[in-house]
Design an enzyme around this catalytic site. Structure first.
Site, mmCIF file in Angstrom:
data_model
loop_
_atom_site.group_PDB
_atom_site.id
_atom_site.type_symbol
_atom_site.label_atom_id
_atom_site.label_comp_id
_atom_site.label_asym_id
_atom_site.label_seq_id
_atom_site.Cartn_x
_atom_site.Cartn_y
_atom_site.Cartn_z
ATOM 1 C CG ASP A 204 27.675 60.910 58.752
ATOM 2 O OD1 ASP A 204 28.275 61.886 58.267
ATOM 3 O OD2 ASP A 204 28.096 60.292 59.741
ATOM 4 C CG HIS A 205 26.984 66.855 56.376
ATOM 5 N ND1 HIS A 205 27.003 66.872 57.737
ATOM 6 C CD2 HIS A 205 27.949 67.715 55.983
ATOM 7 C CE1 HIS A 205 27.948 67.710 58.142
ATOM 8 N NE2 HIS A 205 28.531 68.239 57.099
ATOM 9 C CE LYS A 209 31.755 67.359 54.644
ATOM 10 N NZ LYS A 209 31.641 68.790 54.422
ATOM 11 C CG HIS A 267 30.303 63.996 60.764
ATOM 12 N ND1 HIS A 267 29.159 63.631 60.109
ATOM 13 C CD2 HIS A 267 30.044 65.235 61.278
ATOM 14 C CE1 HIS A 267 28.257 64.604 60.220
ATOM 15 N NE2 HIS A 267 28.770 65.575 60.930
ATOM 16 C CE LYS A 365 31.222 72.692 66.755
ATOM 17 N NZ LYS A 365 30.761 72.526 65.389
HETATM 18 C C1 BG6 Z 1 27.623 69.002 61.719
HETATM 19 C C2 BG6 Z 1 27.867 69.355 63.166
HETATM 20 O O1 BG6 Z 1 27.236 67.676 61.597
HETATM 21 O O2 BG6 Z 1 28.808 69.226 60.969
HETATM 22 C C3 BG6 Z 1 28.365 70.766 63.300
HETATM 23 O O3 BG6 Z 1 26.658 69.216 63.887
HETATM 24 C C4 BG6 Z 1 29.544 71.020 62.400
HETATM 25 O O4 BG6 Z 1 28.704 71.045 64.654
HETATM 26 C C5 BG6 Z 1 29.238 70.566 60.977
HETATM 27 O O5 BG6 Z 1 29.841 72.401 62.427
HETATM 28 C C6 BG6 Z 1 30.455 70.698 60.089
HETATM 29 O O6 BG6 Z 1 30.127 70.353 58.788
HETATM 30 P P1 BG6 Z 1 31.115 70.687 57.591
HETATM 31 O O7 BG6 Z 1 30.499 70.036 56.408
HETATM 32 O O8 BG6 Z 1 31.175 72.182 57.506
HETATM 33 O O9 BG6 Z 1 32.447 70.109 57.974
#
Ligand code: BG6
Length: 513
Positions: A204-205, A209, A267, A365
């Site tokens: 979960d990126h 952060k 997220h 979006k």
């Molecule tokens: C991803 C989603 O996990 O996170 C995307 O699948 C989204 O739809 C992206 O655009 C946003 O990531 P960040 O790090 O730019 O907020």
């Protein structure tokens, strides 16, 4: 009988390493499946280079690409080179590149091709011998979940998933972890049949952060905020992840998935867990995960769902000075697509600390601007000893964690406007990363890839967290599936009218970050 004491627990000096020293990965190789995809090019390859440039990868490190494309090692090297040049965070340095690229290999094949996996196995064995990667391999599945079973079975068949005391084998998986609870359980069973849970790293990126990890520092390294951090003072919490980009080019992934599955399930519920959880006993991975699991198990939707959720799909409009099409006119989307590009839900956490405090989670979006923030909005002072006209411009106090792009923290409170009257107006007190720290923050994927190679699981949600998050979202998705098309909102605005109505009904408004 003598009592035994678990020294791992009782000895505070058990890990005497100075935690400030950089942690460098040991000998290993990283194999990326889906190496021709967008994520690999924009995030994974640049992150590998950035880690190398920071000296955090061992000299023996190897990067192996696996895809159907008719490439050789040189072609693959060129692709990584271009991706790094375009997207890496740190400046390109020839000497770093030279050393890193010596460990690049490419294996051509389809996921159901036994011979290709046998070849992968040989390539990795060669790397073990030639470069000393010691049999330690991380397999990064940057591929659609439908392909997980085949790849996992191939890794098992070819012996690449075998764990021994001499080496480690880990698998990294990207969301979506299913599209509802049942499919997530099935997917997990597939992965766990081959890799034990402690070898599975779910990305979960957001957890990679800096600003998200700082939630833990803010809450647990300070005395100042904790007394305020509860239903006694907090009126509600708003967690927003807004993007200005549209979905052109992403129909394959996004159509039929939508904003709630794409962002809220992972997220935003992870952010909620970090904001709402109790202090962990320590930052040992298990302790942290347990606290997040407790919060997610205590989280429930505010009912009725029709009045406490909102969804929408962007129509045409203006993003700044550019005219943009609506979703259904984006490449790959059908005119009758009902995929939502905006989702908002209200949940409560049934605990002593949070009972009665709604948490509003929204994402979309083509909204007004790109911003992710967590706002704790405080109750109003119970009494204002001012003339009514003096406080007309006084809003609610708020603590805002600015996750991105303008990283920092804002405290909003009322202040006297200079002059002869006692007029009070909102002002902000700001902490900004840019001003407080000289070095730029690492990209989330740098931190997460390094943690995979180090076998450090703290920042990766465990299966229980994934399942609990689906349990929260599934009823909302079912209710939406039964209620026709989402509302349309104009691109460049802040979402559908129903989202505003959802808040207005309970006397609140969304923040306009
Ligand atoms: C991803 C989603 O996990 O996170 C995307 O699948 C989204 O739809 C992206 O655009 C946003 O990531 P960040 O790090 O730019 O907020």
């Amino acid at each position: 009988m003598t009592a035994t004491i678990d020294t791992a627990w009782s000895n505070p000096l058990r890990d005497s390493r100075d935690k400030r020293l950089p942690r460098i990965a040991g000998p290993c190789s990283l194999v990326i499946f889906g190496v021709t995809g967008d994520l690999a090019r924009r995030k994974l390859m640049p992150a590998v280079y950035d880690l190398a440039a920071r000296g955090l990868l061992p000299p023996s490190f190897a990067l192996v690409g696996f895809a159907r494309r008719d490439w050789d090692d040189q072609d693959f090297g060129q692709i990584v080179h271009d991706a790094v040049r375009e997207h890496s965070r740190t400046p390109f340095r020839e000497e770093v590149w030279e050393r890193l690229s010596e460990g690049f290999r490419f294996v051509q094949g389809a996921f159901d091709d036994d011979a290709a996996f046998d070849q992968l196995s040989e390539v990795l064995a060669d790397l073990d011998r030639q470069r000393g990667t010691d049999g330690n391999h991380a397999f990064y599945l940057s591929i659609p979940p439908g392909a997980f079973p085949t790849v996992c079975e191939q890794l098992q068949r070819s012996g690449l998933a075998d764990q021994t005391d001499e080496h480690w084998r880990r698998v990294v998986i990207e969301k979506p972890f299913g599209h509802d609870l049942t499919s997530a359980q099935e997917l997990n069973a597939v992965v766990n049949r081959v890799f034990p849970e402690d070898a599975v790293f779910r990305i979960d990126h957001y957890l990679g952060k800096e600003t998200v990890q700082n939630i833990l520092a803010l809450r647990f390294a300070n005395q100042l905020f904790d007394p305020l951090w509860s239903s006694h003072y907090v009126d509600h919490v708003q967690i927003t992840m807004a993007e200005d980009i549209g979905l052109g080019g992403r129909a394959g992934y996004y159509d039929g998935i939508g904003a709630a599955r794409d962002v809220i399930q992972n997220h935003l519920l992870q952010l909620l867990a970090l904001v709402a959880m109790e202090e962990p006993v320590s930052f040992e991975p298990r302790e942290l995960q347990n606290e997040k699991i407790k919060v997610l198990s205590a989280t429930r939707n505010v009912l009725p769902l029709e009045l406490n959720t909102a969804r929408g799909q962007y129509g045409p409009g203006w993003q700044g000075s550019t005219e943009v099409p609506g979703l259904v006119d984006e490449e790959g989307f059908a005119q009758d697509s009902i995929t939502e590009t905006y989702a908002a839900i209200a949940v409560e956490v049934d605990s002593r600390r949070w009972a009665g405090v709604p948490f509003y989670l929204r994402t979309g979006k083509r909204l007004g601007r790109r911003v992710t923030e967590i706002a704790l909005v405080f109750k109003r002072a119970p009494h204002l000893p001012f003339d009514k006209t003096m406080t007309e411009e006084l809003g609610e106090n708020a603590l805002v964690i600015r996750v991105q792009p303008d990283e920092g923290i804002t405290l909003r409170f009322g202040s006297k406007v200079p002059g002869s009257s006692m007029q009070v107006r909102d002002v902000n007190m700001d902490f900004s990363y840019g001003q407080a720290f000289t070095e730029s923050s690492p990209e989330a994927y740098e931190r997460l890839i390094l943690d995979v190679l180090l076998g450090e699981p703290s920042l990766f949600p465990v299966n229980d967290e994934v399942e609990l998050s689906w349990k929260i979202l599934d009823p909302v998705l079912r209710a939406w599936a039964d209620s026709g098309r989402p509302d349309t909102y104009e691109s460049g605005t802040w979402g559908p009218r129903s989202a505003d109505e959802m808040m207005n009904r309970v006397g609140r408004t969304w923040r306009r970050p």
